[in-house]
Write a protein that holds these residues in place. Sequence first.
Motif, PDB file in Angstrom:
ATOM      1  N   PRO A  88       0.850  -1.084  -0.037  1.00 11.73           N
ATOM      2  CA  PRO A  88       0.040  -0.078  -0.216  1.00 11.73           C
ATOM      3  C   PRO A  88       0.837   1.173  -0.037  1.00 11.73           C
ATOM      4  O   PRO A  88       0.413   2.253  -0.319  1.00 11.73           O
ATOM      5  CB  PRO A  88      -0.778  -0.085   1.237  1.00 11.73           C
ATOM      6  N   LEU A  89       2.151   1.296   0.588  1.00 10.53           N
ATOM      7  CA  LEU A  89       3.256   2.365   0.553  1.00 10.53           C
ATOM      8  C   LEU A  89       3.160   3.150  -0.791  1.00 10.53           C
ATOM      9  O   LEU A  89       3.253   4.063  -1.058  1.00 10.53           O
ATOM     10  CB  LEU A  89       4.263   1.968   1.031  1.00 10.53           C
ATOM     11  N   LEU A  90       3.212   2.112  -1.902  1.00 11.62           N
ATOM     12  CA  LEU A  90       3.362   2.412  -3.353  1.00 11.62           C
ATOM     13  C   LEU A  90       1.970   2.966  -4.108  1.00 11.62           C
ATOM     14  O   LEU A  90       1.901   3.257  -5.345  1.00 11.62           O
ATOM     15  CB  LEU A  90       3.969   1.430  -4.344  1.00 11.62           C
ATOM     16  N   ARG A  91       0.897   2.892  -3.313  1.00  9.41           N
ATOM     17  CA  ARG A  91      -0.497   3.031  -4.082  1.00  9.41           C
ATOM     18  C   ARG A  91      -0.554   4.563  -4.561  1.00  9.41           C
ATOM     19  O   ARG A  91      -1.191   4.873  -5.778  1.00  9.41           O
ATOM     20  CB  ARG A  91      -1.516   2.901  -2.737  1.00  9.41           C
ATOM     21  N   PRO A  92       0.305   5.500  -4.034  1.00 11.54           N
ATOM     22  CA  PRO A  92      -0.208   6.844  -4.567  1.00 11.54           C
ATOM     23  C   PRO A  92       0.580   6.974  -5.892  1.00 11.54           C
ATOM     24  O   PRO A  92       0.652   7.843  -6.636  1.00 11.54           O
ATOM     25  CB  PRO A  92       0.886   7.995  -3.676  1.00 11.54           C
ATOM     26  N   LEU A  93       1.459   5.920  -6.348  1.00 12.57           N
ATOM     27  CA  LEU A  93       2.259   6.038  -7.476  1.00 12.57           C
ATOM     28  C   LEU A  93       1.095   5.976  -8.885  1.00 12.57           C
ATOM     29  O   LEU A  93       1.075   6.149  -9.950  1.00 12.57           O
ATOM     30  CB  LEU A  93       2.957   4.848  -7.974  1.00 12.57           C
ATOM     31  N   ARG A  94      -0.035   5.469  -8.267  1.00 11.31           N
ATOM     32  CA  ARG A  94      -1.117   5.566  -9.458  1.00 11.31           C
ATOM     33  C   ARG A  94      -1.567   6.949  -9.978  1.00 11.31           C
ATOM     34  O   ARG A  94      -2.215   7.119 -10.909  1.00 11.31           O
ATOM     35  CB  ARG A  94      -2.338   4.863  -8.554  1.00 11.31           C
ATOM     36  N   VAL A  95      -1.234   7.859  -9.177  1.00 10.85           N
ATOM     37  CA  VAL A  95      -1.232   9.401  -9.502  1.00 10.85           C
ATOM     38  C   VAL A  95      -0.657   9.724 -10.893  1.00 10.85           C
ATOM     39  O   VAL A  95      -1.011  10.431 -11.515  1.00 10.85           O
ATOM     40  CB  VAL A  95      -1.165  10.453  -8.334  1.00 10.85           C
ATOM     41  N   VAL A  96       0.377   8.886 -11.029  1.00  8.09           N
ATOM     42  CA  VAL A  96       1.240   9.118 -12.093  1.00  8.09           C
ATOM     43  C   VAL A  96       0.503   8.900 -13.480  1.00  8.09           C
ATOM     44  O   VAL A  96       0.518   9.699 -14.331  1.00  8.09           O
ATOM     45  CB  VAL A  96       2.594   8.269 -12.141  1.00  8.09           C
ATOM     46  N   LYS A  97      -0.516   7.883 -13.442  1.00  5.63           N
ATOM     47  CA  LYS A  97      -1.203   7.567 -14.506  1.00  5.63           C
ATOM     48  C   LYS A  97      -2.099   8.408 -14.586  1.00  5.63           C
ATOM     49  O   LYS A  97      -2.916   8.638 -15.492  1.00  5.63           O
ATOM     50  CB  LYS A  97      -1.875   5.969 -14.185  1.00  5.63           C
ATOM     51  N   LEU A  98      -2.849   9.078 -13.530  1.00  2.18           N
ATOM     52  CA  LEU A  98      -3.970   9.946 -13.565  1.00  2.18           C
ATOM     53  C   LEU A  98      -3.403  11.412 -14.386  1.00  2.18           C
ATOM     54  O   LEU A  98      -4.349  11.894 -15.043  1.00  2.18           O
ATOM     55  CB  LEU A  98      -4.179  10.554 -11.982  1.00  2.18           C
ATOM     56  N   VAL A 125       9.115  10.476  -7.226  1.00  2.00           N
ATOM     57  CA  VAL A 125      10.202  10.546  -6.204  1.00  2.00           C
ATOM     58  C   VAL A 125       9.490  11.378  -5.408  1.00  2.00           C
ATOM     59  O   VAL A 125       9.691  10.852  -3.926  1.00  2.00           O
ATOM     60  CB  VAL A 125      11.461  11.594  -6.871  1.00  2.00           C
ATOM     61  N   LEU A 126       8.559  12.295  -5.502  1.00  2.00           N
ATOM     62  CA  LEU A 126       7.905  13.211  -4.569  1.00  2.00           C
ATOM     63  C   LEU A 126       6.892  12.225  -3.837  1.00  2.00           C
ATOM     64  O   LEU A 126       6.835  12.378  -2.518  1.00  2.00           O
ATOM     65  CB  LEU A 126       7.367  14.305  -5.238  1.00  2.00           C
ATOM     66  N   LEU A 127       6.091  11.525  -4.393  1.00  2.00           N
ATOM     67  CA  LEU A 127       5.266  10.537  -3.943  1.00  2.00           C
ATOM     68  C   LEU A 127       5.866   9.479  -2.895  1.00  2.00           C
ATOM     69  O   LEU A 127       5.313   9.150  -1.775  1.00  2.00           O
ATOM     70  CB  LEU A 127       4.071   9.825  -4.835  1.00  2.00           C
ATOM     71  N   GLY A 132       7.305   7.302   1.840  1.00  2.00           N
ATOM     72  CA  GLY A 132       8.276   6.480   2.716  1.00  2.00           C
ATOM     73  C   GLY A 132       8.569   7.231   4.065  1.00  2.00           C
ATOM     74  O   GLY A 132       8.725   6.576   5.120  1.00  2.00           O
ATOM     75  N   ALA A 133       8.432   8.552   3.884  1.00  2.00           N
ATOM     76  CA  ALA A 133       8.645   9.314   5.171  1.00  2.00           C
ATOM     77  C   ALA A 133       7.772   9.019   6.331  1.00  2.00           C
ATOM     78  O   ALA A 133       7.931   8.789   7.265  1.00  2.00           O
ATOM     79  CB  ALA A 133       8.963  10.650   4.815  1.00  2.00           C
ATOM     80  N   THR A 179      13.330  -2.441   6.491  1.00  2.00           N
ATOM     81  CA  THR A 179      12.776  -3.110   5.324  1.00  2.00           C
ATOM     82  C   THR A 179      12.233  -2.012   4.558  1.00  2.00           C
ATOM     83  O   THR A 179      12.538  -1.912   3.064  1.00  2.00           O
ATOM     84  CB  THR A 179      11.721  -4.011   5.612  1.00  2.00           C
ATOM     85  N   ILE A 180      11.573  -0.781   4.759  1.00  2.00           N
ATOM     86  CA  ILE A 180      11.359   0.176   4.060  1.00  2.00           C
ATOM     87  C   ILE A 180      12.421   0.855   3.426  1.00  2.00           C
ATOM     88  O   ILE A 180      12.494   1.385   2.297  1.00  2.00           O
ATOM     89  CB  ILE A 180      10.569   1.235   4.830  1.00  2.00           C
TER      90      ILE A 180
END
Length: 218
Positions: A88-98, A125-127, A132-133, A179-180
């Motif tokens: 789920p940490l990578l879920r915001p990457l879907r914004v790239v497709k948006l 990188v921003l997302l 990650g932070a 791990t993150i």
Amino acid sequence: MDDDSPTARWERRTEVPLGAASLLFLAAYAIHVLAHGLPQGGRDVCLTVIAVTWAAFLFDYLVLWRLSGQGVGFVHRHLLDTVVLVLPLLRPLRVVKLYDAVLRRRGEPRLPLYARVMFYAGIAVLLLGFSGALAVYQAEYRAPHATIVTFGDSVWWAASTLATVGYGDVTPVTPKGRTIAVAMMMCGLALLGAVTGSFSSWLLQVFSREGDEKPPGS
């Protein structure tokens, strides 16, 4: 001509709602992690939003799998969807497709290939850095002997990690945090490689074009 297969039609219908769900997930997760004084009712709302967005991605994944008719091969052919579902940490990457979806619906031209790669890598990188932070801060700030004790520390650590600098002044001490960190190191290397590779290819193309335009005998 646009692809008019059932899978393509489904993706066109869902890319904007799922992009919005990604932003909603990120907002709910950020509030849940950073708002330490949030009442229990507010925390329950955040957790509900997180669970609902995950369910939406799961439903989308299962529909795409069913429509594709590819069986197990669907998993590696839709790697981003698979990874987003599991992590789920990578879920915001879907914004790239948006971004592409919005441009298509407005009929606006997209950026050239090299510019798109660098632009998308910058958004990623921003997302990834912000997500990650948040995740590392959640894992670390209460840990014994932690060096990441504020969200500012976590943002600084995420920036140095994604930039592959790794100053080492603040580091994760928990298994979850480390791990993150490993995942973010891998993402940082991949994104840095994508940007530098695209930029180098663009420069080579520009120089090659300039060489072709020189008058004979020059």
